[in-house]
Write a protein that holds these residues in place. Structure first.
Motif, short mmCIF file in Angstrom:
data_model
loop_
_atom_site.label_atom_id
_atom_site.label_comp_id
_atom_site.label_asym_id
_atom_site.label_seq_id
_atom_site.Cartn_x
_atom_site.Cartn_y
_atom_site.Cartn_z
N ILE A 36 0.84 -1.20 0.00
CA ILE A 36 0.00 0.00 0.00
C ILE A 36 0.87 1.25 0.00
O ILE A 36 0.65 2.17 -0.78
N LEU A 40 0.42 3.94 -2.94
CA LEU A 40 -0.43 5.05 -2.51
C LEU A 40 0.36 6.13 -1.78
O LEU A 40 -0.13 7.22 -1.59
N ASN A 44 -0.98 3.14 5.88
CA ASN A 44 -2.38 2.76 6.12
C ASN A 44 -2.61 2.48 7.61
O ASN A 44 -2.46 1.36 8.07
N GLU A 97 -10.91 3.29 -0.77
CA GLU A 97 -9.93 3.92 -1.67
C GLU A 97 -10.64 4.78 -2.70
O GLU A 97 -10.26 5.92 -2.95
N LEU A 101 -9.79 7.88 -0.07
CA LEU A 101 -8.34 8.06 -0.22
C LEU A 101 -7.99 8.76 -1.53
O LEU A 101 -7.10 9.60 -1.59
N ARG A 102 -8.73 8.38 -2.59
CA ARG A 102 -8.47 8.94 -3.92
C ARG A 102 -8.47 10.47 -3.92
O ARG A 102 -7.75 11.09 -4.69
N THR A 116 -6.82 7.54 7.44
CA THR A 116 -6.85 6.12 7.79
C THR A 116 -6.82 5.94 9.31
O THR A 116 -7.45 5.02 9.84
N THR A 210 -6.05 1.11 -6.83
CA THR A 210 -7.22 0.54 -6.15
C THR A 210 -6.99 -0.94 -5.84
O THR A 210 -7.25 -1.40 -4.73
N TYR A 213 -4.51 -1.43 -2.99
CA TYR A 213 -5.08 -1.18 -1.67
C TYR A 213 -5.99 -2.35 -1.26
O TYR A 213 -5.93 -2.84 -0.15
#
Lengths: 306, 240
Positions: A36, A40, A44, A97, A101-102, A116, A210, A213
């Motif tokens: 992750i 990203l 997390n 996500e 998160l996006r 998170t 995606t 994650y």
């Protein structure tokens, strides 16, 4: 020699096994965190909560679901849960996500960490509200009850614990092979390094993110199901474990796949050995190692110095 | 896309292209056209907006407006990976070789976007050095090898439009010569090429047309035959 140090070979082997089991969980969880983080760029913080969700999903499937749907006979066993729970929790990760998160990728990574972390508090709070903190039992599946007896040293090795070690090593190794040897794995490594260029080559990087994650979260849930029969299924089981796992990630090197696996298992074993030789230090040994590694090699044992 | 293009068919048309990085307005209405099988160069000083033009075509800048017609499709609103799938190959200025991948993994990384790309064997025949270094980590390659790899990488994908950013930068003359030969061969193979070049002497014999970029727009267009007569203007713009 063992007598000299005041320890028995049984004690040593037993603690090594405990260490190996803890190490298996560290490895699976830090592997997910590494994947992750790689894509990203987010640490997390809800990883522990997602591990807990995996365990709860299995427990709910086994004990609650039947009553909910009005058919008390119905329950989902351990083996289906081992597949269904990671799928379900992984899918919930994908929703998180895509919907939350996006929106943060163009901001400082700190915002992802805060989001998170907040999610972890919310999820754990909800489960504490519903189920309390006393913890629930989850039965060891019938096929794995009992133990192998090693007559030579008079020691019993519980079958379930051996299964946990084997399953976790298999999952970690398979993930490593996948990332190092397949085309999709090459995308993953390239996406970790320079995602914009990878996308300019025609790879759907947002989808890759995606999926990464979802996979990391599913790994956490898988670990959660494995853990359910060993530890109590409790809303706090994740937050207890995840602090050590973050230390493992720092020691191994942020985002290093092999590093997180090797360090996870290795630190579990070191913890186990510490319990044998100087039990008082066993809770802090990981953090002492973390401090030393940070002093000598700030990028971590397997991290790339930049 | 099977339809046959007559020579002279427009392959890339950039019209009134504006692009931003955050609040910084970098491109102020770029206009240029590249026909199928042509090679054009974007010349200009550092910071004139040439690299940004390539990045904007690929959707790698921030906000952008205007029109980018790629092989008959409007690309201005597309995500980066969809633009690549229209048949665009990109060599970034910093070469973009992935350090954690081997040379061959780098070569095989970009997805095939159209049929007709070169085979691995053909690429290794074109760049024999890369065949020798195929197992090396991307980070261990020399600058010249990295540049060869960056070009080879997009020739495998079947992309017919190549956006090449400063491919000669920092390379030894013998390698620059080799790259010139590669570009000539690609032209013969009917690739459409946009060269961003600082090295005017490299671009001059290769390009059909030179667009002089200044402050985020095209200031002058110079055809291949006109270069001699307009040397003074070029010197003034490029500061060479």
């Amino acid at each position: 020699m063992f007598e000299l140090l005041g320890i028995t070979p049984q004690g040593l082997v037993a603690q090594l096994l405990v260490g190996l089991i803890n190490g298996s969980f560290y490895a699976m969880l830090s592997l997910g965190l590494a994947i992750i983080f790689g894509l990203l760029n987010i640490i997390n913080f809800s990883h522990g909560a997602q591990y807990m969700l995996g365990a709860f999903a299995a427990w709910i499937g086994a004990t609650q679901l039947g009553a909910w749907i009005g058919n008390p006979e119905f329950s989902i066993g351990y083996w289906p849960a081992l597949v269904l729970s990671p799928l379900l929790i992984g899918a919930s990760g994908i929703v998180i996500e895509r919907t939350m998160l996006r929106r943060l990728y163009h901001l400082d990574p700190l915002y992802g960490l805060l989001l998170t972390f907040g999610l972890a508090l919310v999820i754990e709070g909800m489960f504490r509200h519903w189920y309390g903190i006393s913890g629930e039992n989850y039965e060891v599946p019938e096929s794995l009850t009992g133990a192998f007896r090693l007559e030579g040293i008079g020691l019993a090795l519980p079958k379930y614990r051996l299964w946990v070690v084997a399953a976790s090593l298999a999952v970690c190794f398979a993930s490593w092979v996948f990332i190092e040897r397949t085309k999709l794995g090459a995308y993953l490594r390239a996406g970790t390094e320079n995602p914009a260029l990878l996308q300019a080559f025609g790879v759907n990087v947002p989808l890759l993110i995606t999926a990464a994650y979802g996979y990391g979260v599913a790994l956490a849930a898988f670990a959660g199901v494995l853990a359910a029969p060993i530890f109590q299924v409790s809303p706090l089981m994740g937050s207890n474990l995840i602090i050590v796992v973050f230390a493992v990630v720092v020691i191994g090197g942020m985002g290093s796949i092999m590093g997180s696996i090797v360090t996870g298992i290795g630190l579990g074993l070191i913890e186990g050995l510490t319990k044998v030789f100087y039990a008082q230090a066993s809770d802090v040994v990981v953090f002492v190692i973390m401090a030393i590694v940070l002093l000598l090699r700030p990028a971590g044992l397997f991290g790339r110095e930049t | 896309m099977p339809e046959a293009h007559a020579p002279g068919t427009e392959y890339l048309r950039v019209t009134d292209l504006h692009a931003f990085y955050g609040e910084a307005h970098i491109l102020h209405g770029m206009d240029f056209v590249v026909n199928r099988g042509e090679c054009v160069s974007l010349l200009g000083r550092n910071g004139a907006g040439r690299t940004t033009t390539l990045r904007a075509i690929l959707g790698l800048t921030g906000r952008r407006s205007g029109s980018i017609m790629l092989n008959g499709r409007e690309a201005i609103g597309m995500a980066s990976h969809r633009i690549a799938r229209l048949g665009v190959g990109y060599c970034p200025e910093e070469r973009g070789i992935y350090a954690s991948l081997s040379a061959e993994e780098n070569l095989l990384l970009p997805p095939v976007v159209a049929s007709g790309g070169m085979s691995l064997e053909a690429l290794y025949a074109m760049f024999p050095n890369l065949a020798e270094r195929r197992a090396s980590q991307g980070s261990r390659l020399s600058g010249g090898e990295q540049q060869m790899l960056a070009i080879a990488r997009v020739l495998r994908t079947g992309a017919r439009l190549l956006l090449l950013d400063e491919i000669t930068e920092g390379l030894a003359p013998v390698i620059v010569e080799k790259l010139g030969e590669v570009i000539r061969r690609l032209r013969e193979a009917d690739y459409t090429i946009v060269l961003v070049e600082q090295n005017f002497r490299f671009a001059m014999p290769l390009a059909d047309r030179h667009y002089v970029v200044e402050r985020g727009r095209v200031a002058e267009v110079v055809g291949k035959g006109e270069v001699e007569g307009r040397m003074e203007m070029l010197h003034e713009y490029l500061g060479v």
